[in-house]
Motif scaffolding. Structure first.
Motif, PDB file in Angstrom:
ATOM      1  N   GLY A  55      33.510  67.654  51.521  1.00  0.00           N
ATOM      2  CA  GLY A  55      33.631  66.565  52.499  1.00  0.00           C
ATOM      3  C   GLY A  55      34.037  65.265  51.840  1.00  0.00           C
ATOM      4  N   ASP A  56      33.279  64.193  52.107  1.00  0.00           N
ATOM      5  CA  ASP A  56      33.582  62.877  51.540  1.00  0.00           C
ATOM      6  C   ASP A  56      32.616  62.516  50.413  1.00  0.00           C
ATOM      7  N   THR A  57      32.009  63.530  49.781  1.00  0.00           N
ATOM      8  CA  THR A  57      31.143  63.241  48.633  1.00  0.00           C
ATOM      9  C   THR A  57      31.971  63.259  47.356  1.00  0.00           C
TER      10      THR A  57
ATOM     11  N   THR B 133      30.394  68.960  57.050  1.00  0.00           N
ATOM     12  CA  THR B 133      29.872  68.329  55.831  1.00  0.00           C
ATOM     13  C   THR B 133      29.128  67.035  56.129  1.00  0.00           C
ATOM     14  N   HIS B 134      29.485  66.367  57.214  1.00  0.00           N
ATOM     15  CA  HIS B 134      28.761  65.159  57.632  1.00  0.00           C
ATOM     16  C   HIS B 134      29.261  64.739  59.008  1.00  0.00           C
ATOM     17  N   HIS B 135      28.594  63.747  59.598  1.00  0.00           N
ATOM     18  CA  HIS B 135      28.762  63.470  61.022  1.00  0.00           C
ATOM     19  C   HIS B 135      29.969  62.592  61.358  1.00  0.00           C
TER      20      HIS B 135
ATOM     21  N   ASP C 286      45.028  61.948  57.055  1.00  0.00           N
ATOM     22  CA  ASP C 286      44.947  62.479  55.695  1.00  0.00           C
ATOM     23  C   ASP C 286      43.706  63.334  55.479  1.00  0.00           C
ATOM     24  N   ASN C 287      43.138  63.841  56.597  1.00  0.00           N
ATOM     25  CA  ASN C 287      41.963  64.719  56.478  1.00  0.00           C
ATOM     26  C   ASN C 287      42.376  66.160  56.216  1.00  0.00           C
ATOM     27  N   TYR C 288      41.464  66.889  55.574  1.00  0.00           N
ATOM     28  CA  TYR C 288      41.624  68.338  55.451  1.00  0.00           C
ATOM     29  C   TYR C 288      40.456  69.059  56.108  1.00  0.00           C
TER      30      TYR C 288
ATOM     31  N   PRO D  93      33.367  61.021  62.594  1.00  0.00           N
ATOM     32  CA  PRO D  93      34.282  61.589  63.604  1.00  0.00           C
ATOM     33  C   PRO D  93      35.525  62.245  63.005  1.00  0.00           C
ATOM     34  N   ASP D  94      36.007  61.751  61.866  1.00  0.00           N
ATOM     35  CA  ASP D  94      37.208  62.381  61.305  1.00  0.00           C
ATOM     36  C   ASP D  94      36.897  63.755  60.709  1.00  0.00           C
ATOM     37  N   HIS D  95      35.619  64.145  60.707  1.00  0.00           N
ATOM     38  CA  HIS D  95      35.235  65.474  60.206  1.00  0.00           C
ATOM     39  C   HIS D  95      34.724  66.396  61.303  1.00  0.00           C
ATOM     40  N   VAL D  96      34.185  65.820  62.385  1.00  0.00           N
ATOM     41  CA  VAL D  96      33.628  66.662  63.460  1.00  0.00           C
ATOM     42  C   VAL D  96      34.191  66.316  64.841  1.00  0.00           C
TER      43      VAL D  96
ATOM     44  N   GLY E 248      37.667  66.375  51.382  1.00  0.00           N
ATOM     45  CA  GLY E 248      37.913  65.999  52.767  1.00  0.00           C
ATOM     46  C   GLY E 248      39.130  65.149  53.043  1.00  0.00           C
ATOM     47  N   HIS E 249      39.723  64.537  52.030  1.00  0.00           N
ATOM     48  CA  HIS E 249      40.861  63.640  52.269  1.00  0.00           C
ATOM     49  C   HIS E 249      41.890  63.741  51.149  1.00  0.00           C
ATOM     50  N   GLU E 250      43.150  63.548  51.508  1.00  0.00           N
ATOM     51  CA  GLU E 250      44.221  63.464  50.498  1.00  0.00           C
ATOM     52  C   GLU E 250      44.291  62.028  49.976  1.00  0.00           C
TER      53      GLU E 250
HETATM   54 FE    FE Z   1      36.239  61.220  56.061  1.00  0.00          FE
END
Ligand code: FE
Ligand code: ZN
Length: 262
Positions: free
Chosen positions: A133-135, A51-53, A11-13, A55-58, A171-173
């Motif tokens: 991101g996830d903020t 946006t941050h470290h 569910d990441n974007y 793993p689901d983002h980088v 960052g997420h749906e």
């Molecule tokens: Fe995330």
């Protein structure tokens, strides 16, 4: 400038920011969908904006670097050793460029201490965009893995002080679940009810709920609305001991509530 949504993992974007024939990718959680989108759009990928470290983002960065060794990898300076391949470290207010497009880094501690959003101001054909991101999520915010409620409250306040037409690319749906919680916090909110119907319609049509706007978050996001009387009252009903005039205390109570909300 145009922005292309690239769903990744569950569910990441991730997002391609395209200017002319160049693209930057925000939060490549995996490489294959990014490389496919870049090929489909016929552009050259030059940068990763992380946006941050997490793993689901980088997680896609190492494979992207193998395919494109000259990639610029932008991350907050606190994530120097945590974002793979980070080679352009930014602090709050620093500018990054993609051709003629300028983005500004906004440091957003809370979810993690190195969390950063990338803000592109309005230009003739575009209302402006911020990648959070996830903020800041649609109707929600990330969990407090590293920062405090006060950190998150300040971070969300900064993001939602951007011009209200700014598009919010998150960052997420998680939108429908977040709105269900927003309705528990503000059961009498017509704005939340309307947004639930809109999100449901989008998802039923197979579409994403991203982007949101700053205006929509100000109107419906309980973590942004910590100075609102209805949100304060909901927090005090959960914990009578808090100072209702302290938005960080209100956010802390709401965040803890959300952690166990189903
Ligand atoms: Fe995330
Ligand atoms: Zn995260």
């Amino acid at each position: 400038m145009r922005i292309v949504v690239v769903p990744c993992l569950e569910d990441n974007y991730a997002y391609l920011v395209i200017e002319g024939d160049r693209a930057a990718v925000v939060d490549p959680g995996e490489a294959a969908p990014i490389l496919a989108a870049v090929a489909r759009e016929g552009v050259t990928l030059t940068s990763v904006w992380a946006t941050h470290h997490h793993p689901d983002h980088v997680g896609g960065v190492p494979e992207l670097l193998r395919a494109l060794p000259d990639l610029e990898i932008v991350a907050h300076e606190r994530d120097r050793a945590r974002v793979p391949g980070a080679n352009k470290l930014v602090g709050d207010g620093d500018a990054i460029a993609l051709g003629d497009v300028r983005a500004t880094a906004i440091h957003n501690p809370g979810h993690t201490m190195g969390a950063v959003s990338y803000w592109i101001g309005a230009a003739d054909a575009h209302p402006g965009a911020v990648f959070t991101g996830d903020t800041l999520f649609a109707a929600g915010c990330g969990r407090l893995f590293e920062g405090t409620a006060a950190d998150m409250q300040a971070s969300l306040a900064r993001l939602t002080s951007l011009p209200e037409t700014t598009e919010v690319y998150f960052g997420h749906e998680y939108t429908e679940a977040n709105l269900k919680f927003a309705a528990a916090v503000e059961p009498d909110s017509a704005a939340v009810a309307a947004r639930i119907a809109a999100a449901r319609a989008l998802r039923a049509a197979g579409r994403t709920t991203t982007p949101s706007t700053v205006a929509a978050e100000r109107a419906t996001n309980p973590f942004v609305r910590t100075a609102d009387e209805a949100v304060r009252a909901a927090a005090v009903a959960r914990d009578a001991g808090i100072d209702r005039a302290d938005p960080s205390a209100v956010l802390g109570v709401i965040r803890t509530w959300k952690n166990s909300f189903r």
